[in-house]
Design an enzyme around this catalytic site. Structure first.
Site, PDB file in Angstrom:
ATOM      1  N   CYS A 134      70.587  72.355 101.357  1.00  0.00           N
ATOM      2  CA  CYS A 134      70.336  72.630 102.840  1.00  0.00           C
ATOM      3  C   CYS A 134      70.567  73.715 103.165  1.00  0.00           C
ATOM      4  O   CYS A 134      69.505  74.569 103.012  1.00  0.00           O
ATOM      5  CB  CYS A 134      71.619  71.642 103.528  1.00  0.00           C
ATOM      6  SG  CYS A 134      71.337  71.055 105.243  1.00  0.00           S
ATOM      7  N   HIS A 146      70.880  66.272 100.869  1.00  0.00           N
ATOM      8  CA  HIS A 146      72.039  66.462 100.180  1.00  0.00           C
ATOM      9  C   HIS A 146      72.044  65.499  98.921  1.00  0.00           C
ATOM     10  O   HIS A 146      72.386  64.378  99.112  1.00  0.00           O
ATOM     11  CB  HIS A 146      73.274  66.294 101.196  1.00  0.00           C
ATOM     12  CG  HIS A 146      73.386  67.279 101.905  1.00  0.00           C
ATOM     13  ND1 HIS A 146      74.310  68.306 101.765  1.00  0.00           N
ATOM     14  CD2 HIS A 146      73.014  67.407 103.273  1.00  0.00           C
ATOM     15  CE1 HIS A 146      74.523  69.006 102.963  1.00  0.00           C
ATOM     16  NE2 HIS A 146      73.584  68.607 103.793  1.00  0.00           N
ATOM     17  N   GLU A 156      74.016  65.355  96.556  1.00  0.00           N
ATOM     18  CA  GLU A 156      75.449  64.842  96.050  1.00  0.00           C
ATOM     19  C   GLU A 156      76.040  63.595  96.977  1.00  0.00           C
ATOM     20  O   GLU A 156      77.076  63.341  96.271  1.00  0.00           O
ATOM     21  CB  GLU A 156      76.392  66.020  96.255  1.00  0.00           C
ATOM     22  CG  GLU A 156      76.660  66.703  97.755  1.00  0.00           C
ATOM     23  CD  GLU A 156      75.548  67.442  98.545  1.00  0.00           C
ATOM     24  OE1 GLU A 156      75.979  67.900  99.363  1.00  0.00           O
ATOM     25  OE2 GLU A 156      74.483  67.313  98.098  1.00  0.00           O
TER      26      GLU A 156
END
Length: 540
Positions: free
Chosen positions: A103, A190, A192
């Site tokens: 990001c 993202h 994660e």
């Protein structure tokens, strides 16, 4: 722990080198203020590769000395074209190690390497379908059209020299980019977060295929290393440990006892605010079953006395903390002297807090706080220990794994979070002996009914709260005027957010019936259906 979106990295911790230079393979996350930086580290560790979160200000030369296998640049709330935007040392691009920008991290990479970033015509927030243009390398085994989580208002408008687009979404032309030759990668989403369906596959590609890491970060390896390091640091000195009964302090006690045996003194201060049978069970468990001596200190009357007339929750915490310090000081002097304090600091504490104190003569970290779950503030300045913190490299889920590996029983390993002030902040208003007895009995019923049905591990927390009001009821032909009990049962991954649990009606009915029939002084049971946010898990 609270992870704010605002930039918190100026006091980010230094690399953990408490026992010397790290020899294991490591991936460094440079934190630019993302709420997900810690989560990235956890995801890396789930691949059995060690990771640490450092400040974006970390010099490239310092990173070179750590010899990372790879570097990840986190997201963040800033725009790279802002005058006050955080920038990393540009020399990191010359380290010759793979780098993944996430990001904001991707936008920074593009910006510093000659590309351009601008405010997007349309921001992209939430789930988006990722259309893969190059299914090799970073995106190997990531399914075309997979869902990824977006959260950005800026976009790449010009690619740096040597970069190419790997993937796009309907609103983001450059959703993933790479300079394959230099092993520089960026993703606008993202990977994660749990909402990114293909995120874990992408992370594994970066860790294993691009960084060429090996899965050496294991529980067994950590335990062996921790025991060796504790012995090397402590030598033949004595160590004091404040035992609370939670998974952190219990795992710490087991680990320390394995390392140094009788040099360890465990102290359990019973402040009178624990759940029914817990103090007795804890001491018996450690002394009789595990043969770890525990000094039991009964301070119930002292703590109850200081609660007289106190209704403000922060004042409760302050008084409990202050009294804990007094009792701890007296106990340590009676049992001492001690050179070290074993403290159950975890890695999130290291990331989030800069509350360390270094002895100017020895360079050793010294205790200025008891572990935060005790909620006790600073220790007296004349009660100075050197710290030994063997768990400070670990996240909570890793502590549980270590606990199991050293023989900690499942009832402690899976123990639900319990506040340091205990039942004192689950009784709204003044804490009295009668109210404590009522709440203990009600809380025991909650835990019994949930345990009997095998639901204990389904919930993050399940407990009772006593309100300082009375409600009208009817029992038999008699009117009653008694306390209500609130049931608080929530689901959560980490306690940062939580949702009220959809507990089966028959379980709620059984809990309610037993409480109003078995607990004297209660005639009503209500169920809290507030999520966090806007509410908190605890009532005080």
């Amino acid at each position: 722990m609270n992870t704010a979106v605002t930039l918190l990295t100026e006091q980010a911790p230094q690399p953990i080198e408490e026992f010397g230079q790290l020899e294991r393979q490591i991936i460094i996350i440079l934190d630019f203020g993302s709420q997900y930086s810690e989560l990235i580290a956890r995801r890396i560790r789930e691949t059995q590769v060690y990771s640490e979160v450092l400040s974006y200000r970390t010099p490239a030369e310092h990173l070179r000395q750590l010899n990372p296998k790879g570097i990840i640049l986190s997201g963040g709330p800033s725009s790279v074209y802002s005058d006050r935007a955080p920038h990393c040392d540009p020399e990191i691009w010359n380290l010759g190690v793979p780098i993944l920008g996430v990001c904001y991290g991707m936008q920074l990479m593009v910006n510093q390497l000659g590309g351009e970033v601008a405010k997007a015509d349309r921001g992209e927030y939430g789930k988006a379908s990722l259309h893969i243009d190059d299914p090799t390398d970073l995106l190997t085994n990531v399914e075309d059209g997979t869902t990824m989580w977006m959260s950005h208002g800026d976009s790449v408008t010009k690619m740096p020299p040597g970069f190419e687009v790997l993937a796009h979404t309907d609103n983001t032309p450059c959703a993933a980019v790479a300079d394959h030759e230099k092993k520089l990668y960026g993703v606008q989403f993202h990977p994660e977060v749990v909402h990114s369906v293909g995120g874990l596959a992408l992370i594994r590609n970066f860790v294993y295929h691009i960084c060429e890491c090996e899965p050496t970060w294991t529980t067994a390896a950590f335990v062996e290393e921790a025991i060796r390091e504790v012995r090397a640091k402590v030598g033949d000195k004595r160590v004091l440990l404040a035992l609370s009964g939670g998974v952190d302090s219990s795992t710490l006690a087991f680990l320390m006892h394995k390392a140094i045996g009788d040099q360890l003194t465990c102290v359990f201060i019973d402040q009178g605010f624990m759940r029914k049978y817990e103090p007795e069970r804890l001491v018996k468990l450690f002394q009789e079953q595990f043969h770890i001596p525990v000094e039991y200190v009964n301070a119930r009357d002292r703590f109850l006395d200081i609660m007289s007339g106190v209704t403000d929750p922060e004042e409760k915490r302050r008084r409990i903390g202050h009294e804990f310090i007094q009792v701890f000081e007296e106990t340590s002097k009676n049992l001492g002297p001690f050179d070290y304090l074993a403290q159950g600091t975890l890695y999130p504490d290291v990331i989030e807090s800069a509350d360390t104190n270094v002895d100017p003569q020895t360079g050793e970290r010294v205790a200025v706080k008891i572990k935060s779950h005790h909620n006790v503030g600073g220790l007296p300045k004349d009660l100075r220990f050197k710290l030994v913190e063997p768990l400070r490299k670990l996240f909570k889920d890793e502590v549980r794994k270590v606990g199991r590996s050293v023989g900690l029983p499942e009832e402690i390993v899976q123990r639900q979070p319990f506040p340091g002030p205990g039942l004192a902040i689950r009784i709204l208003g003044e804490v009295t002996a009668d109210r404590l007895n009522i709440l203990r009995d009600a809380d025991l019923i909650v835990r019994q009914e949930i345990n009997q049905r095998g639901l204990y591990n389904e919930y993050w927390q399940a407990f009772a709260v006593l309100l300082p009001i009375r409600s009208v009821g009817v029992m038999g032909d008699q009117r009653t005027y008694a306390y209500p009990i609130v049931l608080r049962i929530v689901k959560s991954e980490d306690g940062m957010t939580a949702d009220w649990a959809r507990v089966p009606y028959d379980v709620l009915e059984a809990i309610s019936n037993r409480i109003v029939n078995e607990v004297k002084g209660v005639n009503r049971v209500v169920f809290d259906i507030t999520s966090k946010p806007p509410g908190t898990i605890e009532w005080e």
